[in-house]
Write a protein that holds these residues in place. Structure first.
Motif, PDB file in Angstrom:
ATOM      1  N   CYS A   4     -19.225 -39.967   4.090  1.00 45.55           N
ATOM      2  CA  CYS A   4     -19.379 -40.567   5.435  1.00 45.55           C
ATOM      3  C   CYS A   4     -19.976 -39.880   6.673  1.00 45.55           C
ATOM      4  N   VAL A   5     -21.477 -40.163   6.145  1.00 47.17           N
ATOM      5  CA  VAL A   5     -22.282 -39.150   7.216  1.00 47.17           C
ATOM      6  C   VAL A   5     -22.129 -39.003   8.610  1.00 47.17           C
ATOM      7  N   PHE A   6     -21.472 -40.147   9.103  1.00 38.97           N
ATOM      8  CA  PHE A   6     -21.047 -39.679  10.513  1.00 38.97           C
ATOM      9  C   PHE A   6     -20.084 -38.433  10.705  1.00 38.97           C
ATOM     10  N   CYS A   7     -18.673 -39.140  10.239  1.00 38.69           N
ATOM     11  CA  CYS A   7     -17.860 -37.579   9.576  1.00 38.69           C
ATOM     12  C   CYS A   7     -18.113 -35.891   9.801  1.00 38.69           C
ATOM     13  N   ARG A   8     -19.379 -36.025   8.589  1.00 39.98           N
ATOM     14  CA  ARG A   8     -20.200 -35.012   8.594  1.00 39.98           C
ATOM     15  C   ARG A   8     -20.781 -34.346   9.368  1.00 39.98           C
ATOM     16  N   ILE A   9     -21.225 -35.271   9.857  1.00 36.81           N
ATOM     17  CA  ILE A   9     -22.468 -34.821  11.460  1.00 36.81           C
ATOM     18  C   ILE A   9     -21.086 -34.397  12.272  1.00 36.81           C
ATOM     19  N   ALA A  10     -20.481 -35.446  12.485  1.00 27.72           N
ATOM     20  CA  ALA A  10     -19.116 -34.650  13.985  1.00 27.72           C
ATOM     21  C   ALA A  10     -18.794 -33.881  13.273  1.00 27.72           C
ATOM     22  N   PHE A  28     -25.891 -38.075  19.639  1.00 25.56           N
ATOM     23  CA  PHE A  28     -27.670 -37.178  18.754  1.00 25.56           C
ATOM     24  C   PHE A  28     -28.395 -38.356  18.399  1.00 25.56           C
ATOM     25  N   HIS A  29     -29.164 -37.994  18.601  1.00 24.20           N
ATOM     26  CA  HIS A  29     -30.053 -38.434  18.139  1.00 24.20           C
ATOM     27  C   HIS A  29     -30.120 -40.271  17.179  1.00 24.20           C
ATOM     28  N   ASP A  30     -30.582 -40.777  16.523  1.00 26.45           N
ATOM     29  CA  ASP A  30     -31.135 -41.855  15.625  1.00 26.45           C
ATOM     30  C   ASP A  30     -31.693 -41.008  14.613  1.00 26.45           C
ATOM     31  N   ILE A  31     -31.625 -41.346  13.975  1.00 23.87           N
ATOM     32  CA  ILE A  31     -32.994 -40.037  12.359  1.00 23.87           C
ATOM     33  C   ILE A  31     -33.905 -41.455  12.561  1.00 23.87           C
ATOM     34  N   ALA A  32     -33.717 -42.929  12.610  1.00 28.59           N
ATOM     35  CA  ALA A  32     -34.686 -43.239  12.679  1.00 28.59           C
ATOM     36  C   ALA A  32     -35.373 -44.404  13.842  1.00 28.59           C
ATOM     37  N   PRO A  33     -34.965 -43.556  14.959  1.00 29.63           N
ATOM     38  CA  PRO A  33     -35.412 -44.229  16.147  1.00 29.63           C
ATOM     39  C   PRO A  33     -36.146 -46.034  16.070  1.00 29.63           C
ATOM     40  N   VAL A  37     -36.232 -43.895  23.444  1.00 27.31           N
ATOM     41  CA  VAL A  37     -34.723 -43.222  23.029  1.00 27.31           C
ATOM     42  C   VAL A  37     -33.905 -44.313  22.509  1.00 27.31           C
ATOM     43  N   HIS A  38     -33.869 -43.285  21.404  1.00 23.72           N
ATOM     44  CA  HIS A  38     -32.626 -44.268  20.298  1.00 23.72           C
ATOM     45  C   HIS A  38     -31.350 -43.308  20.076  1.00 23.72           C
ATOM     46  N   LEU A  39     -29.673 -43.567  20.582  1.00 23.08           N
ATOM     47  CA  LEU A  39     -29.019 -42.205  20.608  1.00 23.08           C
ATOM     48  C   LEU A  39     -28.011 -43.315  19.803  1.00 23.08           C
ATOM     49  N   LEU A  40     -26.889 -42.637  18.942  1.00 24.73           N
ATOM     50  CA  LEU A  40     -25.860 -42.640  19.238  1.00 24.73           C
ATOM     51  C   LEU A  40     -24.708 -42.574  19.112  1.00 24.73           C
ATOM     52  N   VAL A  41     -24.108 -42.563  20.076  1.00 25.76           N
ATOM     53  CA  VAL A  41     -22.375 -42.762  20.840  1.00 25.76           C
ATOM     54  C   VAL A  41     -21.266 -43.078  19.346  1.00 25.76           C
ATOM     55  N   ALA A  91     -24.429 -58.011  10.383  1.00 29.20           N
ATOM     56  CA  ALA A  91     -24.897 -58.035  11.550  1.00 29.20           C
ATOM     57  C   ALA A  91     -25.632 -57.415  11.442  1.00 29.20           C
ATOM     58  N   GLY A  92     -26.281 -56.250  10.287  1.00 33.16           N
ATOM     59  CA  GLY A  92     -26.880 -55.290  10.427  1.00 33.16           C
ATOM     60  C   GLY A  92     -26.017 -54.364  10.012  1.00 33.16           C
ATOM     61  N   GLN A  93     -25.052 -53.776  10.005  1.00 32.04           N
ATOM     62  CA  GLN A  93     -24.197 -52.473  10.208  1.00 32.04           C
ATOM     63  C   GLN A  93     -24.736 -51.727   8.671  1.00 32.04           C
ATOM     64  N   SER A  94     -24.996 -50.583   8.961  1.00 31.81           N
ATOM     65  CA  SER A  94     -25.153 -50.202   7.435  1.00 31.81           C
ATOM     66  C   SER A  94     -24.188 -48.752   6.895  1.00 31.81           C
ATOM     67  N   VAL A  95     -23.731 -47.998   8.379  1.00 28.84           N
ATOM     68  CA  VAL A  95     -23.160 -47.515   8.313  1.00 28.84           C
ATOM     69  C   VAL A  95     -21.883 -47.034   8.802  1.00 28.84           C
ATOM     70  N   PHE A  96     -20.148 -46.760   7.650  1.00 24.63           N
ATOM     71  CA  PHE A  96     -19.572 -47.816   7.813  1.00 24.63           C
ATOM     72  C   PHE A  96     -18.644 -47.109   9.419  1.00 24.63           C
TER      73      PHE A  96
HETATM   74  P1  5GP Z   1     -26.750 -49.487  12.244  1.00 25.16           P
HETATM   75  O1  5GP Z   1     -27.258 -49.905  10.630  1.00 25.16           O
HETATM   76  O2  5GP Z   1     -24.818 -48.889  11.455  1.00 25.16           O
HETATM   77  O3  5GP Z   1     -25.895 -49.916  12.861  1.00 25.16           O
HETATM   78  O4  5GP Z   1     -26.916 -48.083  12.449  1.00 25.16           O
HETATM   79  C1  5GP Z   1     -26.723 -46.515  11.755  1.00 25.16           C
HETATM   80  C2  5GP Z   1     -27.966 -45.852  12.279  1.00 25.16           C
HETATM   81  O5  5GP Z   1     -27.488 -44.798  11.373  1.00 25.16           O
HETATM   82  C3  5GP Z   1     -29.503 -46.314  12.043  1.00 25.16           C
HETATM   83  O6  5GP Z   1     -29.986 -46.721  13.114  1.00 25.16           O
HETATM   84  C4  5GP Z   1     -29.833 -44.898  10.869  1.00 25.16           C
HETATM   85  O7  5GP Z   1     -31.506 -44.857  11.814  1.00 25.16           O
HETATM   86  C5  5GP Z   1     -28.521 -44.023  11.397  1.00 25.16           C
HETATM   87  N1  5GP Z   1     -28.658 -43.028  10.392  1.00 25.16           N
HETATM   88  C6  5GP Z   1     -28.387 -43.695   9.561  1.00 25.16           C
HETATM   89  N2  5GP Z   1     -28.371 -42.041   8.573  1.00 25.16           N
HETATM   90  C7  5GP Z   1     -28.393 -41.337   9.766  1.00 25.16           C
HETATM   91  C8  5GP Z   1     -28.148 -39.812   8.973  1.00 25.16           C
HETATM   92  O8  5GP Z   1     -28.105 -39.310   8.626  1.00 25.16           O
HETATM   93  N3  5GP Z   1     -28.627 -39.006  11.266  1.00 25.16           N
HETATM   94  C9  5GP Z   1     -28.596 -39.419  12.103  1.00 25.16           C
HETATM   95  N4  5GP Z   1     -29.174 -39.168  13.049  1.00 25.16           N
HETATM   96  N5  5GP Z   1     -29.144 -41.120  12.148  1.00 25.16           N
HETATM   97  C10 5GP Z   1     -27.853 -41.791  11.054  1.00 25.16           C
END
Ligand code: 5GP
Ligand code: ZN
Length: 113
Positions: A4-10, A28-33, A37-41, A91-96
């Protein structure tokens, strides 16, 4: 969860532009804002989505919303920001791994697409 990419970041095993963190959450800041301002909590604990949170996460969920508030304040958008969580692929979730998007710095349209 090591896949899980977010577990690795955490766990500081993958890079991110971290705004702040504590024992329970990271911001942290979203990689594709999608806004200036686009933060992820995120919680440090792996919860796949909001649909899979339960009463055992009651306190953590409160911490996350206060984390959203602090993120908006520290990013200078406390006067106008949007909080989004996409729950489920449809609903658009891509990171679970549960996360709240905090968006601001531009005018927000309603309803979202
Ligand atoms: P979702 O689509 O699940 O609602 O949102 C996932 C978000 O995580 C997307 O906005 C995407 O740009 C972001 N994201 C995906 N992988 C990474 C990453 O490795 N690093 C960061 N900072 N953001 C990520
Ligand atoms: Zn995870």
């Amino acid at each position: 969860m090591s896949d899980c990419v977010f577990c690795r970041i955490a766990n500081h095993q993958a890079p991110a532009r971290v705004l702040f963190e504590d024992d329970h959450l990271m911001v942290f800041h979203d990689i594709a804002p999608r806004a200036p301002v686009h933060l992820l909590v995120i919680p440090k604990e792996h919860i796949p989505s909001l649909a899979e949170a339960s009463r055992e996460h009651l306190e953590l969920l409160g911490r996350l919303l206060l984390g959203v508030q602090r993120a908006a304040r520290e990013a200078g958008i406390a006067h106008a920001f949007r909080v989004v969580t996409n729950s489920g692929e449809g609903a658009g979730q891509s990171v679970f791994h549960l996360h709240f998007h905090v968006l601001g710095g531009r005018r927000m349209a309603w309803p979202p697409g």
